[in-house]
Design a protein around this motif. Sequence first.
Motif, short mmCIF file in Angstrom:
data_model
loop_
_atom_site.label_atom_id
_atom_site.label_comp_id
_atom_site.label_asym_id
_atom_site.label_seq_id
_atom_site.Cartn_x
_atom_site.Cartn_y
_atom_site.Cartn_z
N VAL A 1 0.85 -1.19 0.00
CA VAL A 1 0.00 0.00 0.00
C VAL A 1 0.88 1.24 0.00
O VAL A 1 1.62 1.48 0.94
CB VAL A 1 -0.94 0.01 1.23
CG1 VAL A 1 -1.75 1.30 1.27
CG2 VAL A 1 -1.86 -1.20 1.21
N VAL A 2 0.80 2.04 -1.08
CA VAL A 2 1.60 3.25 -1.14
C VAL A 2 0.77 4.50 -0.84
O VAL A 2 1.32 5.58 -0.64
CB VAL A 2 2.28 3.41 -2.52
CG1 VAL A 2 3.22 2.26 -2.78
CG2 VAL A 2 1.26 3.54 -3.63
N ARG A 3 -0.54 4.35 -0.81
CA ARG A 3 -1.43 5.48 -0.50
C ARG A 3 -2.66 4.93 0.19
O ARG A 3 -3.23 3.92 -0.22
CB ARG A 3 -1.83 6.18 -1.79
CG ARG A 3 -2.64 7.44 -1.58
CD ARG A 3 -1.71 8.61 -1.36
NE ARG A 3 -2.43 9.88 -1.37
CZ ARG A 3 -2.60 10.64 -0.30
NH1 ARG A 3 -2.09 10.29 0.85
NH2 ARG A 3 -3.24 11.79 -0.38
N ALA A 4 -3.06 5.56 1.29
CA ALA A 4 -4.23 5.12 2.04
C ALA A 4 -4.93 6.33 2.62
O ALA A 4 -4.30 7.19 3.24
CB ALA A 4 -3.83 4.16 3.16
N LYS A 5 -6.25 6.41 2.41
CA LYS A 5 -7.03 7.51 2.95
C LYS A 5 -8.50 7.12 2.94
O LYS A 5 -8.87 6.06 2.45
CB LYS A 5 -6.82 8.78 2.11
CG LYS A 5 -7.20 8.64 0.65
CD LYS A 5 -6.90 9.92 -0.11
CE LYS A 5 -7.24 9.78 -1.59
NZ LYS A 5 -6.96 11.04 -2.34
#
Length: 321
Positions: free
Chosen positions: A252-256
Motif C-alpha cells: 500500500v503506497v497510498r491510504a485515505k
Amino acid sequence: MIPLVLMAGFLGAGKTRFLSELVPQLAARGTRVRIILNDFQNARVDAARLGALEALVTPLNGECVCCGSLRELLQTLYDVPPDPGSVMIIEANGATETDELLGHLTTDTRLGHFTLPVQLTVVDAARWQKRWWHNGLERAQVGTATHLLLNWTHKLDAARLAAVEEAIRAEKPRAAFVNTDTFAEWLHTLAARVQHDPQQGGRSTGLQAAEPRARAARAPHTHPFGSIALPLPTVVLRRDFEQFVAELPEQVVRAKGLVRFADDPGPMYVWNRVPGRARVRLDASWPHADATPTALFIGVALPIDALTEAAARLGDRVPPA
C-alpha cells in the motif's frame, strides 16, 4: 486504450534528457508519443528542447501536478482522444509527491481511455541521498516506482555505484531497473497489448486491481498499480484504527478515507496515512448526507483479501450502543 506513464525524478535528475532519447526509440518501433511536461516556470523551455522530436508535447507551467496544477493536468488527460498504439508520458517536476498524484491517476473514472499508471523514476546516481532535507522526497519518488533508471552513473566509481544500487533496491525491491532501450521495448509491447485487449490496461474490471490472479491466468501482463475502496464499520475504536493503519502492508503506497470514532460518533474525519509519519492524519470534514466511512488503498499487487478482513475486524471490538 493508451498506456499512461508517470515519469518522476528529483530536480536535475535528467528526465527531459531521457525523454529526448526515449521518444526516437519509440518512434522507430512505430509507437506514437504524447508528453505532458510540468515545471515551475520553464515548462515551455523544456518543451522546446523536445520540439524536434516526433511527439506531441503539452507544457504545464506553474505548481506541481500533484497539487496546484492537478486540475489542469487532469483536464488535459480528459481531452486526449482515443489513439490506440500511442503512449502518454507525464514528466512531473522534481518536487512532485508521486503517491498523491498516483492516487488521482488510479481512481479517476474519467481516465478510462488510459491504462492504470506505471511510474518510471529517474535517479541521479551521483547525488543520490545528498539532497539534505529533500532526501525523504527523493526516497518517496523511488518508493512508488514500478521502473527505475539510474542516470549519471559515469560520475561514480564502482564501489559508490554498487552502494547506490543496493540502497535503491532496498528502498524498492520490486521495481525493474531499465535503460532507454529496454524501457522503450517494454512500453512499445504494452501499447500493442492494450490496443487489442483493453482489459490488460486494468481499468475495465470495475474493481481496479481486485482480480489480478484471474487476469494473470489469461495474459502475460498485469498492471502494477491498482486501487480498491472498502467500507469501514460505522464507528471504530481510535486505538484499533491507528493500529490498523500502522500495520498496512508494504504494497500500500497510498491510504485515505473517511472514519467515525466510537468515543465521539458525531463528526466524520478524513483520514490519511502520510508516508514517513508514524501516526494517521485526521482532518475535519463536511461530508455529503450519503457519505459513509470508507478506506481507499492504492498500491502494487494489493492483498485484497487481507485488507478486506482487516477493515471488517475493526468493528469487532466496538461495544454495542
